[in-house]
Design an enzyme around this catalytic site. Structure first.
Site, mmCIF file in Angstrom:
data_model
loop_
_atom_site.group_PDB
_atom_site.id
_atom_site.type_symbol
_atom_site.label_atom_id
_atom_site.label_comp_id
_atom_site.label_asym_id
_atom_site.label_seq_id
_atom_site.Cartn_x
_atom_site.Cartn_y
_atom_site.Cartn_z
ATOM 1 C CD GLU A 139 50.019 -13.211 -2.535
ATOM 2 O OE1 GLU A 139 48.952 -12.370 -3.381
ATOM 3 O OE2 GLU A 139 49.063 -14.278 -1.963
ATOM 4 C CD GLU A 143 47.711 -7.315 -5.850
ATOM 5 O OE1 GLU A 143 46.957 -8.307 -5.152
ATOM 6 O OE2 GLU A 143 47.721 -6.151 -4.999
#
Length: 251
Positions: A139, A143
């Protein structure tokens, strides 16, 4: 005849040596560059509607720390933008419903980008990231934590192991306007950019190397108050996206 046989013997030895050198060179280059991946197809998608050939919306819940289900009706399109919604409509056994938008395909090394306006509220996350759990969990993240939208957190996971968080001061409020968030993923290196400016670099052998889906989601957390602060619902929240792009690495 003996001279001819000797010449043929020397030529064969020479060809064998060339083959060994060539194999060794390939192994050396591969070791230096990391895992060889097929070249991906470019993606340049405006988000004025759901193109089911390229994207799909999630409809499930993956448990803690996500304190919401994913609602397909919580992904909307208007005025050339895609918007993710978070509200107090119950779904999938959760009190709240958020939204997640994904590519159908996975993409290897290259540059990934979006233009996004984040949501602002304690206890939530607006994201742009890549993800796979096949063959392992890899990943790469952007964010925006709703508790402080003047910052963005970058991170990555390799075989399910994260812990590489870095908070970046943006110099603006990510919830007020659209800004471009991009990362360039290469063998041995990841570079994160905001509005074209390099803001963070990770280098090393232990980096993601498996092709990944491009994903965006908006969610509220549970049991992670020390990270996100406690979520208190006071009305519908939205995060909007203008486009999604992917450009494979040039050879």
């Amino acid at each position: 005849n003996s001279t001819l046989r000797h010449i043929i013997f020397l030529m064969k030895r020479f060809l064998v040596c060339l083959s060994v050198i060539a194999c060794a060179s390939i192994l050396f280059v591969s070791a230096g560059k990391g895992k060889a991946l097929p070249k991906g197809e470019p993606l340049n998608a405006g988000l004025d509607s759901l193109d089911s050939a390229l994207f799909h919306t999630a409809s499930w819940c993956n448990g803690d720390p996500f304190d919401c289900g994913w609602g397909q009706d919580h992904v909307t399109f208007a005025d050339g933008k895609m918007t993710l919604h978070l509200d107090d409509k119950p779904s999938h056994g959760k009190k709240y419903t958020g939204a997640e938008f994904r590519t159908n395909k996975t993409y290897p090394y290259g540059t990934f980008s979006t233009r996004m306006k984040a949501a602002k509220c304690d206890g939530i996350v607006s994201s742009f990231f890549t993800y796979t759990n096949k063959p392992v969990w890899d990943e790469i993240d952007f964010e925006v934590l709703g508790k402080d939208t003047t910052k963005v957190q970058v991170n990555y996971y390799v075989k399910g192991v994260g812990g590489h968080e870095k908070m970046i001061d943006l110099g603006f409020d990510a919830s007020e306007n659209f800004h471009e968030y991009a990362f360039k993923w290469m063998p041995g290196q990841i570079e994160w950019y905001v509005d074209g400016k390099l803001v963070h670099t990770a280098k090393g052998k232990n980096l993601p190397e498996n092709p990944q889906q491009i994903m965006m989601n908006l969610w509220n957390g549970k049991g992670v108050d020390s990270w996100l602060k406690k979520f208190k619902y006071s009305g519908e929240l939205t995060a909007s996206y203008d486009y999604v792009k992917y450009e494979p690495l040039s050879e």
